[in-house]
Structure formats: structure tokens, C-alpha cells
Design a protein around this motif. Structure first.
Motif, short mmCIF file in Angstrom:
data_model
loop_
_atom_site.label_atom_id
_atom_site.label_comp_id
_atom_site.label_asym_id
_atom_site.label_seq_id
_atom_site.Cartn_x
_atom_site.Cartn_y
_atom_site.Cartn_z
N THR A 85 0.83 -1.20 0.00
CA THR A 85 0.00 0.00 0.00
C THR A 85 0.87 1.26 0.00
O THR A 85 2.03 1.23 0.41
N THR A 86 0.29 2.36 -0.46
CA THR A 86 1.02 3.61 -0.59
C THR A 86 0.40 4.67 0.31
O THR A 86 -0.82 4.77 0.40
N SER A 87 1.24 5.45 0.98
CA SER A 87 0.75 6.48 1.89
C SER A 87 0.20 7.68 1.13
O SER A 87 0.48 7.87 -0.06
N MET A 88 -0.58 8.49 1.83
CA MET A 88 -1.15 9.69 1.22
C MET A 88 -0.06 10.68 0.82
O MET A 88 -0.17 11.36 -0.21
N GLN A 89 1.02 10.77 1.63
CA GLN A 89 2.12 11.69 1.28
C GLN A 89 2.77 11.29 -0.04
O GLN A 89 3.10 12.15 -0.86
N THR A 90 2.93 9.99 -0.24
CA THR A 90 3.51 9.51 -1.50
C THR A 90 2.61 9.84 -2.67
O THR A 90 3.08 10.26 -3.74
N GLY A 253 8.85 17.40 -6.65
CA GLY A 253 8.01 16.25 -6.34
C GLY A 253 8.82 14.98 -6.14
O GLY A 253 8.58 14.21 -5.21
N SER A 254 9.84 14.79 -6.98
CA SER A 254 10.71 13.61 -6.86
C SER A 254 11.55 13.69 -5.59
O SER A 254 11.74 12.69 -4.89
N ALA A 255 12.06 14.89 -5.27
CA ALA A 255 12.90 15.05 -4.08
C ALA A 255 12.11 14.81 -2.80
O ALA A 255 12.56 14.12 -1.88
N VAL A 256 10.89 15.36 -2.74
CA VAL A 256 10.05 15.16 -1.56
C VAL A 256 9.65 13.70 -1.44
O VAL A 256 9.57 13.14 -0.34
N TYR A 257 9.43 13.06 -2.58
CA TYR A 257 9.09 11.63 -2.57
C TYR A 257 10.21 10.81 -1.93
O TYR A 257 9.96 9.89 -1.15
N VAL A 258 11.46 11.16 -2.25
CA VAL A 258 12.59 10.47 -1.65
C VAL A 258 12.59 10.64 -0.13
O VAL A 258 12.79 9.69 0.62
N MET A 259 12.34 11.87 0.32
CA MET A 259 12.32 12.14 1.75
C MET A 259 11.21 11.36 2.45
O MET A 259 11.40 10.78 3.52
N GLU A 264 9.48 6.60 5.74
CA GLU A 264 8.62 5.41 5.81
C GLU A 264 9.44 4.14 5.95
O GLU A 264 9.08 3.24 6.71
N MET A 265 10.56 4.07 5.23
CA MET A 265 11.41 2.88 5.32
C MET A 265 12.05 2.76 6.69
O MET A 265 12.20 1.65 7.22
N LYS A 266 12.43 3.90 7.29
CA LYS A 266 12.97 3.86 8.65
C LYS A 266 11.93 3.36 9.64
O LYS A 266 12.24 2.57 10.55
N MET A 267 10.69 3.82 9.47
CA MET A 267 9.61 3.39 10.35
C MET A 267 9.35 1.89 10.19
O MET A 267 9.14 1.17 11.16
N GLU A 268 9.37 1.41 8.92
CA GLU A 268 9.15 -0.01 8.67
C GLU A 268 10.26 -0.85 9.30
O GLU A 268 10.01 -1.91 9.88
N MET A 269 11.51 -0.37 9.19
CA MET A 269 12.64 -1.10 9.79
C MET A 269 12.52 -1.11 11.31
O MET A 269 12.84 -2.11 11.96
N GLY A 270 12.03 0.00 11.89
CA GLY A 270 11.84 0.06 13.33
C GLY A 270 10.81 -0.93 13.81
O GLY A 270 10.99 -1.61 14.83
N VAL A 271 9.70 -1.05 13.04
CA VAL A 271 8.65 -2.02 13.39
C VAL A 271 9.18 -3.44 13.30
O VAL A 271 8.92 -4.28 14.17
#
Length: 297
Positions: A85-90, A253-259, A264-271
Motif C-alpha cells: 500500500t502507498t501512503s497519502m504523502q507519497t 516532487g521527486s525530491a520530496v518523494y525520496v524524503m 517510511e522505510m525507517k519506520m518499517e525497519m523500526g517495526v
């Protein structure tokens, strides 16, 4: 970009074997590897073909906008292929990129130099670039994570895959009748282009290996933006404010997407780490309980 270059350099120094072309011998294992890499090679041929067609029918300055949908396709493929799934920010980042793309098409059309066939080729090129990064990541383990081998097998497959297209579209006669076919200058340029292309393929494979397919796509977008600015400055072209705004929207848009994806990836790794710690604690409790039962017996 400096951070990415530093990471690549560090990884290269750690695994120096990746910097040298490996010794390859014809064997049954090699033929199997070539077969398993074929899906990547088909995507590679599509990427090269649509890239060249988009450059043929579109100006180099419009190349950034024409190829800007790579990030969007990366999100779409993540959803449909990986069921993620994709977040609203993405989605908001993708909306900004798509808006920049449509605005760029509108501005290019107002100049009278827009080719809708070229735009379609640019969209298809974006799709195949996203697919190429994903399939390259999957294919690297098949060649012991060696970018040289992947580039070699991929180019070998592509060399044969291009032949049917040359015959189908009548390119064989075009090449045979080219007046400078026997010119040394022509073959020097072709050889130099081939060497640079091979180096680009190696660096792309190494980048995907040490980072991710997403990072590869984003750095490609940044490269295309720099290329656009250079072409406009060198050719002394005059572009409207909205034209520049479309390019800025794609880049931002591409730069913000990276951020967003990085967070999100850090949060997923934390979980995931918390789940592993929880499982470890549960296992420890089970062992202690088992030891207590045994001691009571």
C-alpha cells in the motif's frame, strides 16, 4: 548526489572484485544464467528503444518532463507487483509530478514543437526505466551480485533481441545504405559510445546493488534535470516561466518523494526490529519456562 557517490566509493573499496571484468567461460551454467536474465534484457531493449524514440521526436530540453513519470510508475509497480500500500504523502508527491508533466506538455505544445508520439514514447520509457531497476535488483543475485556480469549478460541478450526489431522496422536497409558506414570517424564515435554505455550500465548496476531501485530512478531524474538546464544554457534557448515551473515541479516532487520514502522505510525497519525483539523475548520466556518445568520434575 555527493552522499551517493561516497557510498558507491566505499562499497567499491570493500568489494574490489566488482571493479574488474570477470573471467567468463561458455558453459551450461552460463546458458542458464542468460536464460534467467532474459526478462531483464527484454525490459532493457524496451527502455533503450523508447528512450531513443523520445529523443528523436522530442527536444532534449523536454526530455526531463517526458521521462518524469518514472517515479509514478515505481509507485504503481510497488502496489500491483508487491501488493504494498502507498501512503497519502507519497500519492501527493506523485500528483505534483503528474501535474508538472501535464504542465510541461502544455507549454511544449504552445511552442508548436510538441510531438504526441514522442510524449507517448517518453511515458513508455518511464515505465521501462522503472521496470529495469526492479528487474536489475532481482537479477543481481543470479550473477553473484556482480554488476559486470549482469551488464555483460544483459548486453549479450540485447544484441540478439534487437535483430528482429531491425528487420521488422526496415532498419537493416537503412544501416546498409548509410553513406558513412565505412568511415573511421563514424566507428570511432560508435566505439566511444559503446564504451561509455557499458560504463553507465556497470555504474547503474552497482548503484542498484548498494542502494535500491528507487534511489537509481531518483538519481536518474536529477541527472535529467541537470541535462535540461545544460541544453537550454548551451543552446541559448528562451523558455517561459511555466515551462521552468513544470521542470521544478517534477524535481521537487521527486525530491520530496525520496524524503517521504526514507522516513517510511525507517519506520518499517523500526517495526521489524521491534517484532524481532518481541519474538526473541518470547523465545527466552519459553526456554525459561521449559527449564523450570524440567527442574521441578
Amino acid at each position: 548526489m555527493a552522499f551517493l557517490a561516497t557510498r558507491l566509493t566505499n562499497k567499491c573499496l570493500v568489494g574490489r572484485n566488482n571493479l574488474f571484468f570477470p573471467f567468463l567461460t561458455l558453459s551450461l551454467k552460463m546458458s542458464n544464467t542468460i536464460f534467467y536474465i532474459m526478462p531483464l534484457s527484454i525490459v532493457f531493449v524496451g527502455m533503450i528503444s523508447f528512450n531513443n524514440l523520445s529523443l528523436k521526436y522530442l527536444g532534449v530540453a523536454f526530455y526531463t518532463v517526458g521521462r518524469s513519470l518514472t517515479t509514478v510508475f515505481n509507485v504503481v509497480l510497488t502496489y500491483f507487483v508487491l501488493n504494498t500500500t502507498t501512503s497519502m504523502q507519497t500519492l501527493l508527491c506523485c500528483a505534483v509530478i503528474i501535474t508538472g508533466f501535464l504542465l510541461g506538455v502544455n507549454q511544449e505544445g504552445s511552442t508548436g514543437h510538441l510531438s504526441y508520439g514522442g510524449v507517448i514514447c517518453g511515458v513508455m520509457a518511464s515505465l521501462f526505466v522503472a521496470l529495469n531497476a526492479v528487474y536489475s535488483k532481482r537479477a543481481l543475485p543470479l550473477v553473484n551480485n556482480n554488476p559486470w556480469k549482469l551488464n555483460y549478460y544483459n548486453c549479450l541478450n540485447g544484441m540478439f533481441l534487437f535483430i528482429p526489431f531491425m528487420v521488422l522496422f526496415g532498419e537493416v536497409d537503412v544501416v546498409a545504405s548509410y553513406p558513412r558506414l565505412t568511415s573511421s570517424d563514424f566507428w570511432f564515435v560508435m566505439t566511444f559510445t559503446g564504451i561509455v554505455g557499458s560504463l553507465l550500465g556497470f555504474v547503474a548496476g552497482l548503484q542498484i546493488k548498494v542502494t535500491s531501485a528507487l534511489t537509481h530512478n531518483i538519481s536518474g531524474t536529477a541527472k535529467a534535470c541537470l541535462q535540461t538546464v545544460m541544453v537550454v544554457v548551451i543552446n541559448k534557448e528562451v523558455k517561459s516561466f511555466l515551462w521552468w515551473l513544470s521542470n521544478a515541479m517534477v524535481l521537487v516532487g521527486s525530491a520530496v518523494y525520496v524524503m517521504v520514502r526514507r522516513v517510511e522505510m525507517k519506520m518499517e525497519m523500526g517495526v521489524e526490529n521491534k517484532e524481532k525483539e518481541s519474538d526473541t523475548e518470547e523465545d527466552a520466556v519459553r526456554i525459561e519456562t521449559s527449564d523450570d518445568v524440567k527442574s521441578n520434575l
